[in-house]
Write an enzyme that holds these catalytic residues in place. Structure first.
Site, PDB file in Angstrom:
ATOM      1  CD  GLU A 105       0.209  -1.125   3.191  1.00  0.00           C
ATOM      2  OE1 GLU A 105       0.321  -1.172   4.435  1.00  0.00           O
ATOM      3  OE2 GLU A 105       0.456  -2.098   2.462  1.00  0.00           O
ATOM      4  NE  ARG A 125      -2.600  19.302  -7.035  1.00  0.00           N
ATOM      5  CZ  ARG A 125      -1.580  20.118  -7.303  1.00  0.00           C
ATOM      6  NH1 ARG A 125      -1.610  21.383  -6.907  1.00  0.00           N
ATOM      7  NH2 ARG A 125      -0.517  19.696  -7.949  1.00  0.00           N
TER       8      ARG A 125
END
Length: 208
Positions: A105, A125
């Site tokens: 991950e 962002r």
């Protein structure tokens, strides 16, 4: 016969290029893989050192991904990672930025010629892009949706310093983000000798 030999050689070259391309891609997300990322890190470190430019590196983890996998199963976990990869890719707006899945991950990003403010803006962002996908997380996790934590180290590469140091410092900042509660970003400026980072930017959930 000469044409046949030239055609065969051309096909061999195409097959070699295809295999080299596949060797640099993550088979699940189709993003660049760890091998490609290391190669790009060496290249960008050299370029930024030569031109006197800053380089930022982000280390990113999907929060509580094991719990997601355990609850929904591995096929759903794979789909989640693909979606996270897409969200991260869509949040990068410059062609020279590098995004890769480096294992499990874990994702990583290189931002050449990005200062502290710019790197912090991109890092936040990225975080918000994943959270806004609203991928429902496993029951019992503090966040209703899948989120990421990110550590971002920024500095100017210099002679005599190995490029691997920026990975270590970004990892330290990622650890700080996790310890602070996950779903957040820690950005730090590297000391001139790259011995440590000074955290200069912290973002928490809800700050976009």
């Amino acid at each position: 016969r000469e044409f046949q030999l030239l055609s065969k050689a051309h096909n061999v070259d195409k097959d070699r290029e295809r295999l080299e391309h596949e060797a640099m891609r993550d088979s699940l997300t189709n993003l660049p893989n760890r091998r490609f990322f290391k190669k790009q890190l060496l290249s960008l470190w050299s370029v930024c050192r030569r031109d006197g430019l800053p380089l930022a590196m982000l280390m990113i983890d999907v929060d509580h991904f094991k719990k997601y996998n355990d609850h929904y199963g591995h096929p759903a976990g794979d789909s989640c990672l693909i979606e996270v990869g897409r969200a991260l890719g869509e949040a990068l707006h410059r062609g020279q930025d590098v995004l890769a899945r480096i294992g499990g991950e874990e994702f990583a990003v290189l931002l050449p010629n990005a200062d502290i403010d710019g790197a912090g803006t991109v890092a936040e962002r990225l975080r918000f892009s994943v959270e806004s996908r609203q991928i429902r997380h496993a029951p019992g996790v503090e966040s209703e949706y899948v989120t990421i934590s990110a550590g971002c180290a920024v500095g100017s590469p210099c002679e005599g310093i190995d490029s691997g140091v920026i990975s270590h410092l970004a990892d330290e900042l990622l650890y700080q983000a996790k310890e602070a509660g996950r779903n957040r970003v820690r950005v730090g400026a590297a000391e001139s000798d790259w011995s440590s980072v000074v955290p200069v930017l912290k973002t928490n959930p809800g700050q976009h």
